[in-house]
Write an enzyme that holds these catalytic residues in place. Structure first.
Site, PDB file in Angstrom:
ATOM      1  N   SER A   1     -19.412 -32.026  -4.347  1.00 55.02           N
ATOM      2  CA  SER A   1     -20.277 -30.903  -3.994  1.00 55.02           C
ATOM      3  C   SER A   1     -20.227 -29.819  -5.060  1.00 55.02           C
ATOM      4  CB  SER A   1     -19.817 -30.283  -2.665  1.00 55.02           C
ATOM      5  OG  SER A   1     -19.803 -31.258  -1.663  1.00 55.02           O
TER       6      SER A   1
ATOM      7  N   ASN B   1     -25.943 -25.543  -2.895  1.00 55.21           N
ATOM      8  CA  ASN B   1     -24.724 -24.786  -2.580  1.00 55.21           C
ATOM      9  C   ASN B   1     -24.580 -23.540  -3.434  1.00 55.21           C
ATOM     10  OD1 ASN B   1     -23.993 -26.459  -0.528  1.00 55.21           O
ATOM     11  ND2 ASN B   1     -22.566 -27.692  -1.752  1.00 55.21           N
TER      12      ASN B   1
ATOM     13  N   HIS C   1     -25.148 -36.345  -4.834  1.00 58.17           N
ATOM     14  CA  HIS C   1     -24.586 -35.448  -3.824  1.00 58.17           C
ATOM     15  C   HIS C   1     -25.327 -35.624  -2.514  1.00 58.17           C
ATOM     16  CE1 HIS C   1     -23.991 -31.074  -2.281  1.00 58.17           C
ATOM     17  NE2 HIS C   1     -23.050 -31.875  -1.803  1.00 58.17           N
TER      18      HIS C   1
ATOM     19  N   GLU D   1     -29.060 -34.751  -3.821  1.00 63.42           N
ATOM     20  CA  GLU D   1     -29.113 -34.059  -5.118  1.00 63.42           C
ATOM     21  C   GLU D   1     -28.575 -35.024  -6.161  1.00 63.42           C
ATOM     22  OE1 GLU D   1     -26.823 -30.449  -4.390  1.00 63.42           O
ATOM     23  OE2 GLU D   1     -28.592 -29.227  -4.690  1.00 63.42           O
TER      24      GLU D   1
END
Ligand code: T1G
Length: 699
Positions: free
Chosen positions: A409, A480, A430, A442
């Site tokens: 992540s 994120n 991801h 991702e």
């Protein structure tokens, strides 16, 4: 005939063939071609007419790219009027997915014949629209109330077989569709079959029916979190009972135009194209070689690794799931079996289907079993050193030409790739938890990731039914990284005067699937706690950003998994309840930090959180981490519960006014925090009108 519509007589039947790749959309030249062909057929020797399509599907709808432009004649309603009133018997021959205006075209024919593999549907609601070419008036007359509600408010296609039970398809065949359709048309004429028009059928609503409609209105308003199109669809269905057909068509047109003018539809149409644009990678084209991937290895049989294994096994890949011990890998397989058992119970899969999928998964405790894998995805503990050890081993064991991907992540793909001799074959994939449910993937490119490897990962993302978005390398990638200022503003709103319930309630009423503090409780407050332990005080920023979260964790309040976090959770229903203890902790922290609490409006909460996302998104765009603004929208709608009816953080900013947004950011800079609210250059430029978000490309 036009280049996209041809007409010829086959065995005394006039066949109109549409050939408008890729999905035979009803663009102007198609509508004009069909109209011309119908006029020709009116006076020639044909005894009946068949409408069919070349390529992979019958007409899949109106041409969405024409929406928002001035109508061009013949419009679809005009064409379908001509078709509906044609003097000769008409048959639609359906294959692939006959959708939207395409299925409405078929419904305007007297009969419909379909391949058993065909599907029919009215997906307009997914675009914030409604079937605007007679579908809302014909389907109820043919199929009745429940089928109409199902088809038009879910937008999901149904099989030809099911459609035939609803009298929406008259015959389901296998073999050569055109031959079958011509034969069917000739039989109908020979049998002097009526020119069956849906408009002639009656549709009546009993009081129970009207109660069912009212119940659906309430359910849909809650379930869609405020989408307008489903409500208008139900009004169209009522009109089909309360009005004569032509009056019902007028009512449908009125409500369709309301949908077309609705910002919700603009947002959802934006998402339709954004999702497809995201799959396109700069520099990649159909000549870019793809790596052939059949055997996929997954390291780590935990929640993420197990979920990832499910995605690949369901898509037919051979999967080797590896963990350190027999107990660990078996626990992973058992968890997968349990997840599939739930899907069987819900009727999503049969036991036979699950058995076939499970047969694709081989558990192992040896990396050596991955020697011939084409792709290996690492999903171990979120620690760089551990990941680097895994990649060193994989690099020495896996064959040349194997792709090595990390599900990390946050860790740097370049730091991971650097311990291998094949950095061109290393990148991030991801997934979002739960990996077997969340659509977003991702794909994170390292400095040395090759275009072929990137293109392969993107293509595999589509194969496993994900929505892949390419991200460059930065801390947190796209999603994120944007989550950090979003979470920061939620925490600061809590410290400065709001409560968890007000913050989460405001964002959920605005359209978020779940408020930010409730999301923190769901994910586990200890995740952020552990991440902060690796940061310096300077990196952590103001203690106001994390003091309460730290204290909650130190008090054992990790979130849902411990029964309490920002909220108390009912052990049975897991529903959240306000907890006065949390506000005591907040007020205590405010005293220590000298923060004077004040009333904070819902509007301020919404502006701070949505503008924090958009401002960070603009910086991500400027830095070339995201290829295009719409990619950022895809990330947030598919990975973070951002409402599709707002079109994503960047579309929402443009729709609500970039100038207003820039002004609000400047005022937050002056009144809240200069550090937290540095207006991105791009937003400043766009606000001045010197460029647009949609056109921006990192040079
Ligand atoms: N109009 C224009 N372009 C379309 C299109 C459409 N309806 N459907 C697909 N495309 C493009 C798409 O952008 C992509 O382009 C390419 O075709 C392949 O699509 C009056 C008002 C049919 C199930 O909502 O669901 O009719 O990226 O990648 O995965 O009541 O496309 O290659 O340049 O999705 O095989 C109603 C939308 C319209 C159907 C095929 N119809 N399309 O999926 O291919 S509104 C829809 C789909 C309407 C009437 C109302 C899917 C598909 P590019 P793709 P796919």
């Amino acid at each position: 005939m036009s280049s996209v519509v041809s007409y010829a007589i086959h065995d005394s039947v006039g066949v109109i063939t549409i050939d408008n790749a890729p999905v035979n959309a009803l663009s102007l030249n198609v509508r004009a071609g069909i109209s011309t062909a119908l006029k020709t057929a009116e006076h020639d020797e044909s005894i009946a007419i068949v409408i069919a399509c070349a390529g992979r599907t019958f007409i899949a709808g109106a041409d969405i790219t024409e929406f928002g432009k001035p109508p061009q004649h013949p419009t679809l309603p005009e064409l379908l009027d001509q078709l509906d009133g044609h003097p000769k018997l008409t048959v639609a021959a359906l294959h692939g997915t006959a959708l939207g205006g395409g299925f409405e075209t078929a419904l305007s024919c007297h009969y419909r014949i379909a391949l058993e593999s065909a599907k029919v549907g009215l997906p307009e609601v997914k675009l914030g629209l409604l079937p605007g070419a007679g579908g809302t008036q014909r389907v109820p007359r043919l199929a009745g109330l429940e089928a109409s509600i199902n088809m038009m408010t879910t937008g999901n296609p149904v099989s030809a077989q099911l459609a035939s039970t609803w009298s929406l398809v008259d015959r389901v065949v296998s073999g050569d569709l055109l031959d079958e359709a011509v034969r069917y048309a000739k039989t109908l004429v020979a049998d002097q079959a009526s020119h069956k028009q849906a408009r002639a059928a009656t549709f009546v609503l009993t009081q129970d029916d009207r109660d069912l409609l009212a119940k659906n209105r309430a359910q849909l308003l809650k379930k869609t979190r405020g989408e307008n199109a489903p409500q208008r669809i139900l009004s169209c269905i009522e009109a089909a009972a309360d009005l004569e057909f032509d009056a019902g068509i007028i009512r449908e047109r009125e409500l369709f135009m309301e949908c077309m003018a609705d910002p919700q539809s603009a947002a959802m149409r934006h998402m339709f194209f954004a999702e497809r644009a995201a799959a396109k990678v700069d520099g990649v084209d159909k000549n870019t070689p793809l790596v052939n991937v059949q055997h996929v290895g997954i390291i780590g049989a935990g929640t993420m690794g197990g979920g990832i294994a499910m995605c690949f096994a369901q898509a037919g890949f051979t999967v080797t799931l590896v963990d350190m011990s027999v107990e660990a890998v078996q626990a992973g397989v058992d968890k997968i079996a349990k997840n599939f058992a739930i899907s069987i119970k819900r009727g999503r899969f049969t036991q036979t289907q699950v058995d076939a999928v499970m047969a694709n998964i081989t558990p192992s405790t040896h990396y050596e079993d991955l020697a011939e894998a084409d792709l290996v995805i690492e999903a171990v503990f979120e620690n760089l050193a551990i990941k680097q050890d895994v990649f060193r081993s994989l690099d020495s064991i896996c064959k040349a030409g194997a792709i090595l991907a990390s599900n990390t992540s946050y860790q740097s793909i370049d730091d991971i790739a650097s311990v291998t001799k094949r950095p061109e074959w290393v990148l991030g994939m991801h997934f979002f938890s739960p990996a077997n449910v969340m659509k977003l993937l991702e794909v994170v490119k390292g400095a040395k990731s090759s275009l072929s490897v990137i293109a392969t990962a993107m293509a595999i993302g589509k194969k496993i039914a994900k929505v892949p978005v390419l991200s460059g390398m930065c801390y947190g990638f796209i999603g994120n990284r944007m989550l950090r200022p979003y979470g920061r503003e939620a925490t600061l709103c809590l410290m400065e005067g709001a409560t968890p319930a007000q913050i989460d309630g405001a964002m959920e009423r605005w359209g978020m699937a779940m408020g930010p503090l409730a999301v923190g409780d769901l994910a586990g407050l200890d995740i952020g706690y552990k991440a902060r332990e690796q940061l310096t005080d300077a990196q952590k920023g103001s203690p106001a950003n994390y003091l309460v979260a730290d204290r909650l964790v130190e008090a054992g309040r990790l979130g849902q998994k411990s029964g309490s976090g920002y909220y108390q959770y009912d052990p049975e229903t897991r529903s959240r309840m306000d907890d006065p203890l949390v506000m005591e902790m907040v007020e205590q922290a405010c005293q220590e930090l000298g923060i004077e609490r004040r009333p904070i409006s819902d509007e301020e909460i919404i502006d701070r959180l949505t503008l924090a996302l958009a401002n960070e998104g603009a910086k991500i765009l400027e830095e070339g981490i995201a290829q295009r603004a719409s990619d950022i929208d895809v990330v947030y709608c598919y990975g973070y519960g951002f409402p599709r009816l707002k079109g994503g953080p960047m579309h929402n900013l443009e729709a609500t006014g970039i100038g207003r947004g820039a002004d609000r950011i400047r005022s937050f800079h002056d009144t809240l925090s200069a550090d937290n609210w540095q207006l991105s250059k791009l937003l400043g430029d766009v606000a001045q009108g010197t460029s647009t978000l949609a056109d921006f490309r990192h040079d």
